[in-house]
Design an enzyme around this catalytic site. Sequence first.
Site, PDB file in Angstrom:
ATOM      1  N   LYS A 132      33.331 -19.191  20.832  1.00 14.51           N
ATOM      2  CA  LYS A 132      33.632 -18.398  22.204  1.00 14.51           C
ATOM      3  C   LYS A 132      32.851 -17.044  21.808  1.00 14.51           C
ATOM      4  CE  LYS A 132      36.221 -19.379  25.427  1.00 14.51           C
ATOM      5  NZ  LYS A 132      35.800 -20.693  26.161  1.00 14.51           N
ATOM      6  N   THR A 170      36.402 -23.896  21.786  1.00 19.35           N
ATOM      7  CA  THR A 170      35.985 -22.778  21.841  1.00 19.35           C
ATOM      8  C   THR A 170      37.286 -21.791  22.299  1.00 19.35           C
ATOM      9  OG1 THR A 170      34.913 -22.447  23.924  1.00 19.35           O
ATOM     10  CG2 THR A 170      33.483 -23.049  22.102  1.00 19.35           C
ATOM     11  N   ASP A 171      38.047 -22.375  23.270  1.00 21.61           N
ATOM     12  CA  ASP A 171      39.134 -21.758  23.933  1.00 21.61           C
ATOM     13  C   ASP A 171      40.081 -21.449  22.697  1.00 21.61           C
ATOM     14  OD1 ASP A 171      40.402 -21.145  26.383  1.00 21.61           O
ATOM     15  OD2 ASP A 171      41.990 -22.423  25.125  1.00 21.61           O
ATOM     16  N   PHE A 184       1.738  14.501  15.616  1.00 21.15           N
ATOM     17  CA  PHE A 184       1.171  13.020  15.365  1.00 21.15           C
ATOM     18  C   PHE A 184      -0.489  13.215  15.595  1.00 21.15           C
ATOM     19  CE2 PHE A 184      -0.069   8.782  16.993  1.00 21.15           C
ATOM     20  CZ  PHE A 184       0.331   8.099  15.860  1.00 21.15           C
ATOM     21  N   ARG A 241       5.239  17.960  19.487  1.00 28.90           N
ATOM     22  CA  ARG A 241       5.873  17.100  20.585  1.00 28.90           C
ATOM     23  C   ARG A 241       7.276  16.748  20.384  1.00 28.90           C
ATOM     24  NH1 ARG A 241       4.519  10.883  18.740  1.00 28.90           N
ATOM     25  NH2 ARG A 241       5.218  11.014  16.660  1.00 28.90           N
ATOM     26  N   GLN A 297       7.605   6.627  11.944  1.00 28.28           N
ATOM     27  CA  GLN A 297       7.448   5.524  10.763  1.00 28.28           C
ATOM     28  C   GLN A 297       8.267   6.733   9.922  1.00 28.28           C
ATOM     29  OE1 GLN A 297       5.026   5.358  12.686  1.00 28.28           O
ATOM     30  NE2 GLN A 297       4.093   3.290  12.645  1.00 28.28           N
ATOM     31  N   ASN A 331      10.130   4.749  20.782  1.00 32.01           N
ATOM     32  CA  ASN A 331       9.708   5.944  20.766  1.00 32.01           C
ATOM     33  C   ASN A 331       9.619   6.458  22.258  1.00 32.01           C
ATOM     34  OD1 ASN A 331       8.389   8.381  20.774  1.00 32.01           O
ATOM     35  ND2 ASN A 331       6.453   7.711  19.235  1.00 32.01           N
ATOM     36  N   HIS A 362       8.974   8.111  24.911  1.00 32.12           N
ATOM     37  CA  HIS A 362       8.005   9.226  25.305  1.00 32.12           C
ATOM     38  C   HIS A 362       8.251  10.399  26.297  1.00 32.12           C
ATOM     39  CE1 HIS A 362       5.419   6.649  22.752  1.00 32.12           C
ATOM     40  NE2 HIS A 362       5.383   5.557  23.724  1.00 32.12           N
TER      41      HIS A 362
END
Lengths: 309, 309, 309, 309
Positions: free
Chosen positions: C20, C65-66, C165, C182, C230, C256, C258
């Site tokens: 469940k 599942t119950d 970068f 940035r 990274q 990322n 942006h």
Amino acid sequence: MTVNSGPTRPVVLGQNQYGKAENRVVRITRDGATHHIKDLNVSVSLSGDMDEVHYSGSNAHVLPTDSTKNTVYAFAKEHGIESAEQFGIHLARHFVTSQEPIRRARIRIEEYAWDRIEHTGRGAHSFVRSGQETRLTQITYDGSAWEVVSGLTDLTVLNSTDSEFWGFAKDKYTTLPETHDRILATSVTGRWRFGWSDDAQRMPDWNTSYEEAKKHLLQAFAETYSLSLQQTLYQMGARVVEHRGEIDEVRLSLPNKHHFLVDLERFGLKNDDAEGAVYYAADRPYGLIEATLLREGCEARIPVDLTNL
Amino acid sequence: MTVNSGPTRPVVLGQNQYGKAENRVVRITRDGATHHIKDLNVSVSLSGDMDEVHYSGSNAHVLPTDSTKNTVYAFAKEHGIESAEQFGIHLARHFVTSQEPIRRARIRIEEYAWDRIEHTGRGAHSFVRSGQETRLTQITYDGSAWEVVSGLTDLTVLNSTDSEFWGFAKDKYTTLPETHDRILATSVTGRWRFGWSDDAQRMPDWNTSYEEAKKHLLQAFAETYSLSLQQTLYQMGARVVEHRGEIDEVRLSLPNKHHFLVDLERFGLKNDDAEGAVYYAADRPYGLIEATLLREGCEARIPVDLTNL
Amino acid sequence: MTVNSGPTRPVVLGQNQYGKAENRVVRITRDGATHHIKDLNVSVSLSGDMDEVHYSGSNAHVLPTDSTKNTVYAFAKEHGIESAEQFGIHLARHFVTSQEPIRRARIRIEEYAWDRIEHTGRGAHSFVRSGQETRLTQITYDGSAWEVVSGLTDLTVLNSTDSEFWGFAKDKYTTLPETHDRILATSVTGRWRFGWSDDAQRMPDWNTSYEEAKKHLLQAFAETYSLSLQQTLYQMGARVVEHRGEIDEVRLSLPNKHHFLVDLERFGLKNDDAEGAVYYAADRPYGLIEATLLREGCEARIPVDLTNL
Amino acid sequence: MTVNSGPTRPVVLGQNQYGKAENRVVRITRDGATHHIKDLNVSVSLSGDMDEVHYSGSNAHVLPTDSTKNTVYAFAKEHGIESAEQFGIHLARHFVTSQEPIRRARIRIEEYAWDRIEHTGRGAHSFVRSGQETRLTQITYDGSAWEVVSGLTDLTVLNSTDSEFWGFAKDKYTTLPETHDRILATSVTGRWRFGWSDDAQRMPDWNTSYEEAKKHLLQAFAETYSLSLQQTLYQMGARVVEHRGEIDEVRLSLPNKHHFLVDLERFGLKNDDAEGAVYYAADRPYGLIEATLLREGCEARIPVDLTNL
């Protein structure tokens, strides 16, 4: 136990409503081995003589939202679900006529469509959710007059040509180039209000009306050579009012789902020739175009804002 | 500017990958007045000789994710989009063969289907998004072997009868009654892996394969008299493996979208007769049934978990 | 009733699991007038001797599942919820040890944090959901060894400077300009695996471990002068491994997010001066950077893909 | 090129508006090494003399939505973002006063809050998104009068006791038991309208007003011993009107996020004792309680429906 007493009331209670929202109801009917399905999301909203519960917490006039939920399920059995509109009318009438403090009921319904799965097994009880638009309706009843506003949302359409945009106003912040061929795409959210308001009038065929209104929206979108999304919107809404005498007012909210032609010349590629064009489908921001179309002589009653953005 | 030097490395860099995710590409091709549309969401993921950028931030081996985005759009123009799979193969091959540090490329693509709008206007360039399932593919290439895993998600299906659940194990927390007639509904998420792995082999017809695999999933769901969702899952996956020789492995994740028969006897209503039954469609919790079906002799390579819940 | 018999088995059943999913459990404990809250979303997944239910629909080995749902709620009462990890350990042990056919249990838990509402009324039983990240854990038990993988998702962070970068690889599709300042923003999804695997070992303090791991991720993000996402990722994961001896492996997935400096020179405005800079926060596409950091000598076991895109 | 001419107009164009929605603006200001962030989602909606574009597609009166987007970014630089309200006022005034056909501008803004990350590195330019509620405002200007409606959404709160529900009305569908101790939880969506409407009046301190209004909502929720969610709603809204003279009207929409005490007696467990109580947090359906609170003598102008369900 002590309870907060209300304030000394320089504050006035305005419009208020309550109920159970998003009751998910599925009804299966059997015609021999052929089954039929109706799949709704029903929200109940009740108003009336409810000052006291707000001031003191006395619930004497408050039918629990849980009871409104039970009513939705019981009515699905007792009255069936011929259409979302008819089902909402049963519910709204019940709440207003059976509970003295309740003066107005508003029922909102979303309906999800299912197609049959084609197969060679026995029976016809297998379905796949169509997943296209969601059908909507809102029924409001105050004990005398009805207001039915139906519609749809999330119907996404695209014309890959026959759309232009030029000759627009320019200010110091305008940098957009004019275009004589662009993709026009939108996700239609629409509402339409029926003229029917009185039990003495003949009720529309709600399901036919919905199918036809959707068809007209799609066809008008496809058949309109567009110089602006406003023009396309007008054609879509006007077509519904013109062809469907039972509908007096249409409100459309059309996001302009921008598809930008990608600049591939940087890579030595021409991106607008017959062999195909490549677009970037943008998310945000988007233009948002909204308008009401009215049958002449009718009053606009659908709220202006169908979204919160 | 000073830069943090890496630690003295009791920490080891393991599997790593990077790229631009969710590039939304729409390509329109024109066959006279008849247009065709392909609508993809493409994610690029590259691996290789990338230790240095993690340790020192030196980007000498890092092709910018922005360049991978540009490549997606340029390739849509240069190579067209015959199928999501073929498009992904072009991209994966390019990255691995053109950039020395890149040793593996994985391309994931979602594809959205559009139907034509029927209308009486000129041309055939108007589309409505079908909205049913989302088609998926993942292409992985390491310079020698290919792995193609396709699939779909959000294909919602329902059988309104021919489903039972009884004879199950019981423990002290078991209260569920047995049932001999219930709704069985699920939203299919599936992945299937192709045997094709080598350029020397004949490539499958990706689009036919997809349409057939989807058809078999739907038909097996509809045609299986179900004693458990596991049994239905097995039939669905096995049918694909049996009928589609190009597919060696299928993984299915099937939430059991519970529809509970509402107790209406409290209100003097019988809720299981021929005139119709009313169900509450529950959201959470839900059963979740997952399994892999394999062609005999093949190795399982699709990850076990298709969702995070 | 006739039942589909299984196929003649050129198809092999591979890994399968069921249970469940998304059991929403809230537990309130009272320390006089001071209340405490734990708010979990618990998913159970069981594996074992389950071939028969897939082949024939026989449920003899299938605990419903119950029942697993009922167990979750009963255990929240019986064992309390000291931590998500401890709660998952109770559950996993129970399923594997109490049901013969079940050989492996995996419990996944999402936890939502609440803060106290500051007020001057009596008691301390009022909470506001903090809404920051979602805490995660996954407990796997096969009757002998434990695997605990915890983590978080949706922790959104931003550095408004100290990110560059440049010096990246270039190909014919590279158009990105280099940048020496940035915004660096991401929404952290992370998983970390504990060394603890045996009842004979001393168990970590799960709650302290989580708070410290989160703190290290945040601090490493803030304190790293970044030349690439990274590099930042490495610093974040390595800091956790270095400072938390109980954690052997960290996997991070960092989109990322942006933020593009808007070109305002078109309007006679300089957009990079001391008085402020204006950015467009983009949705899609986005870079996606993923990596595993390992304690030396440890084996990577967290799956590579934490998302489906 | 031929263009569809408009219909012969039995259809009347009603209210219409257009603009660019969801412009995501982030502005960073620098106070030495200490940075500040404002993070907005701005939607522009303009109305005026726009009949012709709907009828014929003539765009002569249509400032492109793209220009309104550019204006948002340029104004973020030129005027800064002192508060969402002040920023919206700048924008609305600009559109109405600078473009003759535009008679009304409405600016809607969502604002996302960020907290600083505590760390020991240099500078103060690292942030983590707080993730609690979203702040909202809507500015409307027609060239003479202003209307400012601010608010919030997704502020999720919970009282683990001091909530009762009994003495309610009963009908044939009522099965809910009365309760004298329950969890009361909701996700607050609220809007409040300021009295300020004229440039000649002194403008409120928008940021202080927001912080105080939120504080009053939280405190009133926590401090009210509740006999119904309506009573709690009244206390929350009334407290804002009473304490904040600049606010004339409050509209609240409170879903009753049901937490059901789990029946564990079936398993021999008592679930309401001092050591803790275990609840199932339900998704749908939910009660939905909505009301307006007004300063005496003021007119209600906030639309009744803050959601579409």
